[in-house]
Structures are given as C-alpha cells and as structure tokens.
Design a protein around this motif. Sequence first.
Motif, PDB file in Angstrom:
ATOM      1  N   PHE A 347       0.837  -1.197   0.000  1.00 15.62           N
ATOM      2  CA  PHE A 347       0.000   0.000   0.000  1.00 15.62           C
ATOM      3  C   PHE A 347       0.877   1.255   0.000  1.00 15.62           C
ATOM      4  O   PHE A 347       2.075   1.200   0.285  1.00 15.62           O
ATOM      5  CB  PHE A 347      -0.948  -0.003   1.196  1.00 15.62           C
ATOM      6  N   SER A 348       0.250   2.400  -0.302  1.00 17.21           N
ATOM      7  CA  SER A 348       0.980   3.654  -0.458  1.00 17.21           C
ATOM      8  C   SER A 348       0.471   4.690   0.535  1.00 17.21           C
ATOM      9  O   SER A 348      -0.669   4.616   0.994  1.00 17.21           O
ATOM     10  CB  SER A 348       0.804   4.190  -1.888  1.00 17.21           C
ATOM     11  N   ALA A 349       1.307   5.682   0.826  1.00 17.90           N
ATOM     12  CA  ALA A 349       0.901   6.761   1.725  1.00 17.90           C
ATOM     13  C   ALA A 349       1.697   8.015   1.397  1.00 17.90           C
ATOM     14  O   ALA A 349       2.906   7.956   1.137  1.00 17.90           O
ATOM     15  CB  ALA A 349       1.118   6.369   3.180  1.00 17.90           C
ATOM     16  N   ILE A 350       0.999   9.151   1.396  1.00 24.03           N
ATOM     17  CA  ILE A 350       1.628  10.449   1.177  1.00 24.03           C
ATOM     18  C   ILE A 350       1.435  11.283   2.431  1.00 24.03           C
ATOM     19  O   ILE A 350       0.303  11.489   2.881  1.00 24.03           O
ATOM     20  CB  ILE A 350       0.998  11.165  -0.038  1.00 24.03           C
ATOM     21  N   ASP A 351       2.516  11.741   3.019  1.00 26.43           N
ATOM     22  CA  ASP A 351       2.460  12.680   4.137  1.00 26.43           C
ATOM     23  C   ASP A 351       2.907  14.031   3.605  1.00 26.43           C
ATOM     24  O   ASP A 351       4.056  14.197   3.170  1.00 26.43           O
ATOM     25  CB  ASP A 351       3.367  12.217   5.275  1.00 26.43           C
ATOM     26  N   VAL A 352       2.006  15.007   3.651  1.00 26.14           N
ATOM     27  CA  VAL A 352       2.274  16.250   2.941  1.00 26.14           C
ATOM     28  C   VAL A 352       1.580  17.421   3.628  1.00 26.14           C
ATOM     29  O   VAL A 352       0.515  17.270   4.219  1.00 26.14           O
ATOM     30  CB  VAL A 352       1.798  16.124   1.471  1.00 26.14           C
ATOM     31  N   SER A 353       2.187  18.591   3.527  1.00 21.81           N
ATOM     32  CA  SER A 353       1.579  19.821   4.035  1.00 21.81           C
ATOM     33  C   SER A 353       0.763  20.449   2.911  1.00 21.81           C
ATOM     34  O   SER A 353       1.278  20.674   1.805  1.00 21.81           O
ATOM     35  CB  SER A 353       2.667  20.784   4.513  1.00 21.81           C
ATOM     36  N   LEU A 354      -0.522  20.726   3.204  1.00 21.95           N
ATOM     37  CA  LEU A 354      -1.424  21.277   2.194  1.00 21.95           C
ATOM     38  C   LEU A 354      -1.978  22.619   2.656  1.00 21.95           C
ATOM     39  O   LEU A 354      -2.084  22.883   3.865  1.00 21.95           O
ATOM     40  CB  LEU A 354      -2.567  20.298   1.910  1.00 21.95           C
ATOM     41  N   GLU A 355      -2.376  23.443   1.685  1.00 23.73           N
ATOM     42  CA  GLU A 355      -2.880  24.781   1.975  1.00 23.73           C
ATOM     43  C   GLU A 355      -4.404  24.790   2.019  1.00 23.73           C
ATOM     44  O   GLU A 355      -5.065  24.159   1.185  1.00 23.73           O
ATOM     45  CB  GLU A 355      -2.399  25.762   0.902  1.00 23.73           C
ATOM     46  N   ALA A 356      -4.933  25.521   2.952  1.00 20.06           N
ATOM     47  CA  ALA A 356      -6.385  25.618   3.093  1.00 20.06           C
ATOM     48  C   ALA A 356      -7.016  26.207   1.839  1.00 20.06           C
ATOM     49  O   ALA A 356      -6.511  27.171   1.255  1.00 20.06           O
ATOM     50  CB  ALA A 356      -6.737  26.485   4.299  1.00 20.06           C
ATOM     51  N   GLY A 357      -8.135  25.580   1.406  1.00 25.61           N
ATOM     52  CA  GLY A 357      -8.881  26.092   0.267  1.00 25.61           C
ATOM     53  C   GLY A 357      -8.347  25.699  -1.093  1.00 25.61           C
ATOM     54  O   GLY A 357      -9.006  25.938  -2.111  1.00 25.61           O
ATOM     55  N   VAL A 358      -7.167  25.082  -1.126  1.00 25.43           N
ATOM     56  CA  VAL A 358      -6.578  24.678  -2.409  1.00 25.43           C
ATOM     57  C   VAL A 358      -7.068  23.271  -2.756  1.00 25.43           C
ATOM     58  O   VAL A 358      -7.105  22.389  -1.905  1.00 25.43           O
ATOM     59  CB  VAL A 358      -5.039  24.699  -2.344  1.00 25.43           C
ATOM     60  N   THR A 359      -7.440  23.072  -4.015  1.00 23.54           N
ATOM     61  CA  THR A 359      -7.888  21.755  -4.468  1.00 23.54           C
ATOM     62  C   THR A 359      -6.712  20.997  -5.079  1.00 23.54           C
ATOM     63  O   THR A 359      -6.006  21.530  -5.951  1.00 23.54           O
ATOM     64  CB  THR A 359      -9.014  21.874  -5.494  1.00 23.54           C
ATOM     65  N   TYR A 360      -6.532  19.786  -4.618  1.00 22.66           N
ATOM     66  CA  TYR A 360      -5.477  18.906  -5.118  1.00 22.66           C
ATOM     67  C   TYR A 360      -6.129  17.698  -5.791  1.00 22.66           C
ATOM     68  O   TYR A 360      -7.303  17.393  -5.557  1.00 22.66           O
ATOM     69  CB  TYR A 360      -4.576  18.447  -3.969  1.00 22.66           C
ATOM     70  N   TYR A 361      -5.345  16.991  -6.577  1.00 24.32           N
ATOM     71  CA  TYR A 361      -5.854  15.834  -7.310  1.00 24.32           C
ATOM     72  C   TYR A 361      -5.041  14.605  -6.920  1.00 24.32           C
ATOM     73  O   TYR A 361      -3.822  14.560  -7.115  1.00 24.32           O
ATOM     74  CB  TYR A 361      -5.782  16.084  -8.815  1.00 24.32           C
ATOM     75  N   ALA A 362      -5.737  13.625  -6.354  1.00 19.51           N
ATOM     76  CA  ALA A 362      -5.096  12.384  -5.932  1.00 19.51           C
ATOM     77  C   ALA A 362      -5.371  11.307  -6.973  1.00 19.51           C
ATOM     78  O   ALA A 362      -6.527  11.034  -7.309  1.00 19.51           O
ATOM     79  CB  ALA A 362      -5.622  11.952  -4.571  1.00 19.51           C
ATOM     80  N   TYR A 363      -4.313  10.702  -7.488  1.00 19.15           N
ATOM     81  CA  TYR A 363      -4.417   9.632  -8.479  1.00 19.15           C
ATOM     82  C   TYR A 363      -4.000   8.321  -7.831  1.00 19.15           C
ATOM     83  O   TYR A 363      -2.987   8.253  -7.128  1.00 19.15           O
ATOM     84  CB  TYR A 363      -3.501   9.905  -9.676  1.00 19.15           C
ATOM     85  N   VAL A 364      -4.778   7.265  -8.074  1.00 14.54           N
ATOM     86  CA  VAL A 364      -4.478   5.941  -7.547  1.00 14.54           C
ATOM     87  C   VAL A 364      -4.330   4.982  -8.715  1.00 14.54           C
ATOM     88  O   VAL A 364      -5.226   4.877  -9.560  1.00 14.54           O
ATOM     89  CB  VAL A 364      -5.592   5.425  -6.611  1.00 14.54           C
ATOM     90  N   ALA A 365      -3.205   4.293  -8.752  1.00 17.72           N
ATOM     91  CA  ALA A 365      -2.988   3.329  -9.820  1.00 17.72           C
ATOM     92  C   ALA A 365      -2.446   2.045  -9.238  1.00 17.72           C
ATOM     93  O   ALA A 365      -1.888   2.027  -8.137  1.00 17.72           O
ATOM     94  CB  ALA A 365      -2.004   3.892 -10.852  1.00 17.72           C
ATOM     95  N   SER A 366      -2.612   0.973  -9.964  1.00 21.30           N
ATOM     96  CA  SER A 366      -1.963  -0.280  -9.600  1.00 21.30           C
ATOM     97  C   SER A 366      -0.506  -0.194 -10.024  1.00 21.30           C
ATOM     98  O   SER A 366      -0.181   0.340 -11.090  1.00 21.30           O
ATOM     99  CB  SER A 366      -2.644  -1.457 -10.308  1.00 21.30           C
ATOM    100  N   TYR A 367       0.385  -0.700  -9.181  1.00 23.75           N
ATOM    101  CA  TYR A 367       1.799  -0.679  -9.548  1.00 23.75           C
ATOM    102  C   TYR A 367       2.033  -1.518 -10.804  1.00 23.75           C
ATOM    103  O   TYR A 367       2.890  -1.206 -11.619  1.00 23.75           O
ATOM    104  CB  TYR A 367       2.642  -1.206  -8.380  1.00 23.75           C
ATOM    105  N   ASP A 368       1.236  -2.564 -10.948  1.00 23.45           N
ATOM    106  CA  ASP A 368       1.263  -3.381 -12.159  1.00 23.45           C
ATOM    107  C   ASP A 368       0.217  -2.818 -13.117  1.00 23.45           C
ATOM    108  O   ASP A 368      -0.981  -2.925 -12.876  1.00 23.45           O
ATOM    109  CB  ASP A 368       0.948  -4.842 -11.812  1.00 23.45           C
ATOM    110  N   LYS A 369       0.662  -2.206 -14.207  1.00 20.78           N
ATOM    111  CA  LYS A 369      -0.270  -1.494 -15.085  1.00 20.78           C
ATOM    112  C   LYS A 369      -1.236  -2.420 -15.812  1.00 20.78           C
ATOM    113  O   LYS A 369      -2.193  -1.962 -16.427  1.00 20.78           O
ATOM    114  CB  LYS A 369       0.487  -0.638 -16.096  1.00 20.78           C
ATOM    115  N   THR A 370      -1.010  -3.743 -15.753  1.00 22.39           N
ATOM    116  CA  THR A 370      -1.949  -4.673 -16.391  1.00 22.39           C
ATOM    117  C   THR A 370      -3.127  -4.978 -15.483  1.00 22.39           C
ATOM    118  O   THR A 370      -4.028  -5.718 -15.871  1.00 22.39           O
ATOM    119  CB  THR A 370      -1.240  -5.994 -16.749  1.00 22.39           C
ATOM    120  N   LYS A 371      -3.105  -4.424 -14.278  1.00 21.95           N
ATOM    121  CA  LYS A 371      -4.187  -4.695 -13.327  1.00 21.95           C
ATOM    122  C   LYS A 371      -4.963  -3.421 -13.012  1.00 21.95           C
ATOM    123  O   LYS A 371      -4.468  -2.302 -13.174  1.00 21.95           O
ATOM    124  CB  LYS A 371      -3.617  -5.282 -12.028  1.00 21.95           C
TER     125      LYS A 371
END
Length: 640
Positions: A347-371
């Motif tokens: 599994f994956s995890a991102i620990d990050v400082s984000l700004e209030a009111g800003v919209t971010y885009y989270a992308y989730v992919a399989s590490y194996d691109k055939t899945k």
Amino acid sequence: MRGKPVVFLLLLAVFAVACFPGRTATAGEDPLAAIYEMDQELLKLSQTFAFFQEVASRKNNVSLAKQIGEEASALLRQAKELHHIEAASSEAERAVQQAAVEQQLLAQKAPLADLLRTYNEKADAYWEQLLPELSAARTGKSSAKQTSLRATSAVLDPFEPNDDIDTAYPITRGNLYNSKLTWKEDIDGYRYDSGAQAGQATVTLYVPDDVNYDLIVVEAPNKVLGTSMKSTLGQDEIITFQVQPNKTYYFSVFSMDRHYSETSEYTLALSEVTAVLGLNQPVDISLPAGEIPTYRFTAPITGQYRIYTSPYGGFGPLFDTYLFLSRDEQLKQIVTFNDEATPGSLFSAIDVSLEAGVTYYAYVASYDKTKGVHARLTAALDTQAAVASPVLHESAANDGSVTEQQAITITNGMLAADAASAVSVSNVPPGLTPLVTRESDSRLTIQFAGKALAHEQKHSADNLFVTIPKAKVAGMDADVIAGPFAIEFADTESFFINAPQDVHLGPGGKKIVKFTPPSSGSFEIFTSFYGGNPAEGASNTQLAVYEDYAGTRLLAANDDGDQPPFSKVSLSMQKGEDYYLVLSAADNGAVHARLAARYLGVEYVYNAKGQLVQIKQNGKILAEFTYDGNGNLTRKLIHP
C-alpha cells in the motif's frame, strides 16, 4: 520509495495506460476479478446490515438490533480472516509479493462465495421481517396492491405508479422531483442509471414540515448503499453514496413512522456525480485495468495531511498501489508521490503539508499497469496531541487528592464541540475521576475529582494516556492519543516501632501517620505522658487504626487504655502492610501526649544460611546465637 528516475518512468507508464490503453488486461483475464466482485458485494451487505440494525432500533426491538449488530461484526470478521494473507518478505520484489497474495487469495474463493451466499440469505429474511412493504417494492411484487389503491384515490401524484423497482421513475441529475406519500404504507421509487459515470453523488429529500419521511439508496436486489432516517418532523434526508459505472440505483421515499399527506409535497434531487475525496471519508475503489481514478481533495485547513491506500472495504486483500498528488488534473504540478507506505509494503501513503482552500488531485494506480485498482483511499489530518505536564502531584493535604490539572493541546486538527464528553483517560488510580473540559478548538483540560484510595509513593502511576475518539476530531481516521504522564503521590509521615513521637495538637486537630510493621504479629499502640514526663500532665486522647488513609476501613479504636485518659489499641498486623494511625482528642480538645508502639510477640531473626541468630521482643534482644564455619552452634547468649 523507489528512486526518482524509476518513479518518473512509472509515471510515464501510467500516462501511457491512461491516455493510450492499447491492449490492457480485461476484468475477465484477471484471476482475482471474481473475488473483487465478491468484495464489493460484501461491503454492500455490511452497509445493509447497518441499515437493518437501525430499523430494528427504530422499532424498539433491542434484542433484534443487538443480534443484527453481532452478525454484522461477524461478517466483517470472517471477511478479514478470509482475506488475511501471509505476505512475502518485504525485501522480496513487489511482483513476488503480489504473486504470493494472489496465490493465497485464490484459495479463498469458495469460502468467500459461501460467506456471501449465507449473508444474502440473512439479508432477504431481514427485509421480510423488518420492512415487508420495502421487501415487496425491491422485488417488484407490490404493483398490484398499489395500483388497486391508486385507482380509488383522486390525489394527483405525477410519478405514479412508482411503487417498486419495476415501476421506479427514472430521474436525471440536477432536476427536482415533487411528489407525495398519500397513504401510510406508500412508497415512491426512483431509479438512476449511472452509465459511464463514476464518483460520488448526493441525493436529497426535502421533507414537508408536518411529516417525517425517510430515504434509502438501494442497489438491486437487496444491497443498501445509504440511509437517512432522522426522527424529527420536517428534517431533510441526505445521502452521499459511491457511484460505479453501468449500475442502476434505486431511491425509496417512505415513512418508518407511517406519516403521509395528500396535500404536502416532498422534493427529491440528485446531484452531479463528482470524484471528490472528503476529509476522513474513505472511498472504496474497484476498477478494471486501464482506469486510473482521480479524486479532488480540497484541504479545509492548512496543515499536515496523510493520504493513503488500505484494504478495500476495510477487510480486503493486500494490493500493490501507486499514489501521487498534483495541483492540476494534467499532472503538470505534481506535489509528491509514493509507492510504499513503509519500506517493502504494497500500500501507499503520502504525508504532505497542504494549503487551506486549495484543491489537489489524488491519483491511484496499480503498480502493475496490467491490473486495475482494488483498494480504499483515505485523506486524514495528521493530528498530534501532547500533554502539558509530564507529572501531576498529590495535593499538600496528602489525602490522595490531586489539585493540579492537565492540559491537552492538539495540533493540525479541531475538536468537536462535544469532544470532552467522549474523552477517556486510562490507568487512572482508583478513587480519582477525570473531569474533561473543552477550552477551545485545540485545547482540553483535565481535573481529577475524588481521592485516590491508595496514595503512597509506591502507588504512583506513570502510564496515564488520554484518548480522544477519532469521531471527535475533525478529519481524523484514528483515535488521537496523548501521553503518557504520571500522577505522583507523596508518602505519609512514617511512624516506627520503638521510636515514640511527641505530639502537640490544637483543639479539634488530628495527626495521621503510617505504620509499616517490620514483622507479622500482635502490636500495641498507645499514648502516654508527653516526653515521658508525668509533669506534662494527662491528655484525653483517642486512637484509631485504619487500613486506608481515608479512614473508611477501621481495624481498631480506643479512647481509654490502661492509664485513662490515655489510649491503647492492640491488634494483629502483617509484615510490610501499611496501616494508618489517627491520633486526636476524645473531647475534641487539644492533644499533648506521646505516641508509641511495641511488638507483643517474639521475633526470630535468621541469617542468610537460615540459622537462628537472634530472638527479640519489642525491639529488645532476648538471646543471641553464634556459629562456626561448619554451621555448629558455638555460643548462646541470653540477655536478662
């Protein structure tokens, strides 16, 4: 995390799959596709049983609600057990780890199917038992009865007949639908066909002020995806649910309280479908190869966040994910990325400082691109809590009370208005009760009422923890814990055998001392002339011996001993135990006397070899014994 060159190569591969799929593995080619479909059904069944439990509670059937709750817990427990995988070593290649997961999971296909079948049967039975009218509606068996009733009604209801899944009225996102419930068992059904849409949608039922209506979202034939059944008249019912492509969803408007109105209209509305990730609102993703889900996340406050993947539905298998965060949908402003939450994990995890009111885009992919992707995505604040004082001390009264208070400050989070009522403190010494107050959005204070039952230094506690439930901290996905800290007690003044104390107390005063017998046996505790001098005069004393400082467990008491008005108590005591002696005036006057104790029994003293070396009584040596190197008695001295 892999090195950046490798990561960017992976990103390019991801883009290639997203933009130019070419030949990707289809759902039918994935050996785990059937298991992933069963996982989706198990998650929906879990939500359905939560709905049944709520209905049973609304009907005041406490025992049935408890039974359903236990079955729901058993469902999740069994699902977790069947998905539990002994993962390969974290040092193994990711492909090796994932292959090990797949091989073990395939062996659970039949047991998972049995579990699904068992709970589907239970769900069908509960529909009939708890809500027979809705059961008929979901199976398309209510039309004849409803049509007969409608034939005799002159009330205008534009979407009738829409009483079951066969006649459910199709609705469109963004439109409003006005209608009525015109008799006590009336049910209005609507349907929404998702087509290619995926993400989250919100359906809202605007309820007339004089009635109480309810709303559920169902995926045929028996899966409840969301419920809203408030108990107050006129309260709107709102459900946000996950939309998957090519599915049909049914919305049922009804009344648990059998409310209806031939004049008042309700309004139903369905929002646009959006891929939004809410704070601490997990999204369960199960998509085929070639689809890379993207979720918009708007940070409510500036702070440290954790965005991560975990088992699908909270019970699913290990799954090798890749996660990255961007400021734009075109992935030109990538903030950060991760392919392993901890070294070697899937599994994956991102620990990050984000700004209030800003919209971010989270992308989730399989590490194996055939899945495809089969995992849960969560965004949570990385809230921390700290105690202000590492140690709280017993009050100067030395009675087990603690007047100092503890303060808890949280960072990167906000406390709910009623957070104080849910906070718990572990390992509190018996007799003390924590009282929690919410001082602000980020601060709690804790005072301790009562008095500790045992409060000598040896009873100090150094492992107290404060737990704030996750539901009481905005955006948290786990309980917030602060500590440890200690409560430190002070020893009561000690009193020793053969070491008399001269005590002078003013009127109404009392003195408490701790006596710890050096041996087990009978002891005599008594008062006499101050300083041992008869010229000091007699003092009308009173003695009491307790097992506890608070004086709740009395062992012996006396106000006139052998030499009235002096006092004396005799009792058997255990070596090493603490006893509390209380000296006061029998007439609530002053005390001017000597307090003393003596041992009435004979004490035998042995050396390290187990040889008797002394016989003592009341601190006086009665006999002594000496031995040679062979253990033979060489001398016996008797003291007069």
